[in-house]
Design a protein around this motif. Structure first.
Motif, short mmCIF file in Angstrom:
data_model
loop_
_atom_site.label_atom_id
_atom_site.label_comp_id
_atom_site.label_asym_id
_atom_site.label_seq_id
_atom_site.Cartn_x
_atom_site.Cartn_y
_atom_site.Cartn_z
N MET A 1 43.21 81.17 39.82
CA MET A 1 42.48 81.20 38.55
C MET A 1 43.46 81.59 37.46
SD MET A 1 38.81 83.03 37.96
CE MET A 1 37.65 82.41 36.76
N GLY A 2 43.19 81.15 36.25
CA GLY A 2 44.13 81.50 35.18
C GLY A 2 43.58 81.25 33.80
N ILE A 3 44.49 81.29 32.85
CA ILE A 3 44.16 81.07 31.44
C ILE A 3 45.03 79.93 30.94
CG2 ILE A 3 44.10 82.10 29.14
CD1 ILE A 3 42.30 83.62 31.00
N LYS A 4 44.42 79.00 30.23
CA LYS A 4 45.23 78.00 29.55
C LYS A 4 44.78 77.91 28.10
CE LYS A 4 42.75 73.61 30.25
NZ LYS A 4 42.88 72.22 30.78
N GLY A 5 45.67 77.41 27.27
CA GLY A 5 45.31 77.33 25.87
C GLY A 5 46.43 76.76 25.02
N VAL A 6 46.28 76.96 23.74
CA VAL A 6 47.26 76.50 22.77
C VAL A 6 47.65 77.69 21.90
CG1 VAL A 6 47.64 75.08 20.70
CG2 VAL A 6 46.47 74.11 22.70
N PHE B 1 52.53 89.72 32.27
CA PHE B 1 52.56 89.36 30.86
C PHE B 1 51.91 90.45 30.01
CE2 PHE B 1 50.46 87.34 27.18
CZ PHE B 1 51.58 86.87 26.51
N LEU B 2 50.75 90.92 30.44
CA LEU B 2 50.05 91.96 29.68
C LEU B 2 50.81 93.28 29.70
CD1 LEU B 2 46.31 91.39 30.70
CD2 LEU B 2 47.49 90.62 28.63
N ARG B 3 51.40 93.58 30.84
CA ARG B 3 52.14 94.85 30.96
C ARG B 3 53.31 94.88 29.97
NH1 ARG B 3 56.45 96.39 34.03
NH2 ARG B 3 56.46 94.44 35.20
N LEU B 4 53.93 93.72 29.75
CA LEU B 4 55.09 93.65 28.85
C LEU B 4 54.71 93.41 27.39
CD1 LEU B 4 57.42 91.47 31.09
CD2 LEU B 4 57.72 93.89 30.57
N ARG B 5 53.64 92.64 27.19
CA ARG B 5 53.35 92.16 25.83
C ARG B 5 52.13 92.79 25.15
NH1 ARG B 5 58.12 89.97 24.31
NH2 ARG B 5 58.82 88.36 25.75
N ASN B 6 51.25 93.41 25.92
CA ASN B 6 50.10 94.06 25.30
C ASN B 6 50.42 95.54 25.06
OD1 ASN B 6 47.59 94.44 24.22
ND2 ASN B 6 46.49 94.39 26.16
N THR B 7 51.53 95.77 24.36
CA THR B 7 52.00 97.13 24.09
C THR B 7 52.47 97.21 22.64
OG1 THR B 7 54.34 96.77 24.60
CG2 THR B 7 52.88 97.21 26.46
N ASP B 8 52.61 98.43 22.17
CA ASP B 8 53.07 98.64 20.79
C ASP B 8 54.51 98.19 20.57
OD1 ASP B 8 50.61 99.70 20.14
OD2 ASP B 8 51.23 101.77 20.45
N TYR C 1 43.58 78.31 20.91
CA TYR C 1 42.36 78.50 21.69
C TYR C 1 42.76 78.94 23.10
CZ TYR C 1 42.89 74.30 24.56
OH TYR C 1 43.35 73.38 25.47
N LEU C 2 41.83 79.55 23.79
CA LEU C 2 42.06 79.98 25.16
C LEU C 2 40.84 79.60 25.99
CD1 LEU C 2 43.36 83.63 24.57
CD2 LEU C 2 44.76 81.66 25.22
N GLU C 3 41.07 79.23 27.24
CA GLU C 3 39.95 78.99 28.15
C GLU C 3 40.32 79.39 29.56
OE1 GLU C 3 39.13 74.79 29.42
OE2 GLU C 3 40.45 74.32 27.74
N ILE C 4 39.31 79.67 30.36
CA ILE C 4 39.49 80.09 31.74
C ILE C 4 39.53 78.84 32.62
CG2 ILE C 4 38.43 81.36 33.65
CD1 ILE C 4 37.04 83.09 31.42
N VAL C 5 40.47 78.79 33.55
CA VAL C 5 40.55 77.69 34.50
C VAL C 5 40.48 78.23 35.92
CG1 VAL C 5 41.81 76.12 33.00
CG2 VAL C 5 43.08 77.72 34.38
N LYS D 1 46.41 90.35 23.54
CA LYS D 1 45.11 91.01 23.43
C LYS D 1 43.98 89.99 23.63
CE LYS D 1 46.54 94.84 20.43
NZ LYS D 1 46.30 95.88 21.46
N LYS D 2 44.16 88.78 23.10
CA LYS D 2 43.15 87.74 23.28
C LYS D 2 43.06 87.33 24.75
CE LYS D 2 43.80 85.82 18.63
NZ LYS D 2 44.29 84.66 17.85
N ILE D 3 44.22 87.22 25.41
CA ILE D 3 44.22 86.88 26.84
C ILE D 3 43.56 87.99 27.64
CG2 ILE D 3 45.74 86.57 28.85
CD1 ILE D 3 47.67 85.05 27.02
#
Length: 208
Positions: free
Chosen positions: A70-75, A168-175, A7-11, A186-188
């Motif tokens: 502000m950020g994202i936390k989750g499991v 994180f997105l720049r490195l991980r949201n790529t092909d 799960y993900l939530e905004i903090v 992508k979820k983040i």
């Protein structure tokens, strides 16, 4: 494999980010006055401030420091293989549970596409039965975990601020990213769009 517990939530507060951005631009103004103003401001006005600060940034420019409020936390429930990559992000705070075959396994898409996902079944059953025997013989879980395949799921509770989300997105949201981490990225990214209240992500607002 078992259903995901991800799960993900905004903090944090977007009001805090916007107020600090504006306060840094006009330091003669009282911060609390600015903060109180944006607490009552419309979402479109906050969005305009965020976008104005992000659009001019180039690929390797740092996101402004107020975005740390502000950020994202989750499991996450990634495979052992993917989890080892995920927690390498230095500004990611993560608490990881001990791995367990009871968490289930992650089956790569290539196995499903080839119709051979059932090849994992005898491996999982063998690990379970062997670990049970080892436990009956007072062999520690730390030792028996060496039997675990890299596909086994490992639970991690994590938190990452928006300033670091960009990297994180720049490195991980790529092909080129490992497919499980790419799916989580992508979820983040979708959560970031909720924060910015826009179809643009934090990544999309910087010149890439």
């Amino acid at each position: 494999s078992k259903p995901s517990e991800e799960y993900l939530e905004i903090v944090g507060s977007i009001d805090e980010i916007v107020a600090r951005l504006v306060s840094s631009a006009i330091p003669e103004k009282d911060f609390e006055e600015i903060h109180n103003y944006f607490k009552k401001a419309k979402d479109d006005e906050k969005k305009m401030v965020l976008i104005s600060y992000l659009q001019g940034l180039r690929k390797f420019d740092r996101v402004p420091r107020p975005f740390e409020y502000m950020g994202i936390k989750g499991v996450s429930m990634l495979s052992f293989a993917a989890d080892n990559q995920f927690v390498r992000h230095r500004m990611l705070t993560a608490t990881r549970a001990e791995p367990s075959i009871e968490n289930g396994i992650v089956i790569p898409p290539a196995f499903r596409e080839a119709g051979i996902e059932n090849l994992f079944d005898p491996v999982v059953e063998k690990v379970k039965s062997t670990q049970k025997t080892m436990k009956e013989n007072n062999i520690s879980e730390e030792v028996s975990n060496y039997l675990l395949p890299m596909a086994v799921k490992r639970k991690a509770e994590f938190e990452i601020n928006l300033r670091e989300v960009y990297d994180f997105l720049r490195l991980r949201n790529t092909d080129h990213a490992q497919w499980e981490i790419r799916a989580l990225a992508k979820k983040i990214d979708e959560k970031v769009k909720e924060i910015i209240n826009s179809d643009h992500s934090l990544l999309g607002l910087k010149r890439i």
